[in-house]
Design an enzyme around this catalytic site. Structure first.
Site: not given
Length: 164
Positions: A56, A115
């Site tokens: 990701s 993230k």
């Protein structure tokens, strides 16, 4: 020479030999305690190692990559024994847009996620039709978020304050 004529170790030599072994063990214990005193605060307050799992965050961070994360100033750390809190270190740095953060997954605190920050406190983030829009007091109509840092830097609160 027979055994009777060999010089026998004195009681003092036997004690020195004993102290040699005892001092060696004492030195090992001192090294372990010293390592614990140095490493534990660094590990708790300053840096923490992580392995990236998943794709990701590519191309910045790849699956299996080893990271050492700086926690100084961002993390609230509580020291205590059992249920009693002895000391709490409050965070003194604020997160900025586009910084990378590592945090515990709220539904399973044993897992960590890595993230990028796109929304700041007080902002509303909307994801609609694969488009991310950020709403805040400065831009109430919304700001389309892209990965381009130049576009976002022009709309940070610091830049807006400087232009007024």
């Amino acid at each position: 020479m027979d055994k009777e004529n060999l010089p026998q170790p004195s009681q003092k030599e036997n004690m020195e030999r004993y102290y040699g072994v005892g001092s060696f063990i004492l030195e090992i214990i001192k090294i372990i305690v010293l390592a614990f005193v140095i490493i534990v605060p660094i590990r708790i307050f300053l840096f923490q190692p992580f392995f990236v799992q998943g794709a990701s965050m590519e191309p910045n961070f790849e699956d299996g990559q080893y990271l050492i994360v700086n926690e100084l100033g961002y993390k609230e750390t509580e020291l205590g024994l059992g249920n009693q809190s002895l000391y709490t270190v409050k965070p003194f740095k604020e997160l900025n847009r586009q910084e990378v953060v590592v945090f515990r997954y709220p539904l399973d605190p044993s897992k960590f996620f890595i993230k990028r920050v796109i929304g700041l406190p007080g902002e509303k983030v909307e994801i609609k039709n694969n488009q991310v829009t950020i709403y805040n007091k400065i831009i109430p109509m919304g700001l389309f978020w892209t990965r381009e840092p130049i576009f976002l830097l022009a709309f940070t609160p610091e830049a807006t304050r400087r232009s007024n």
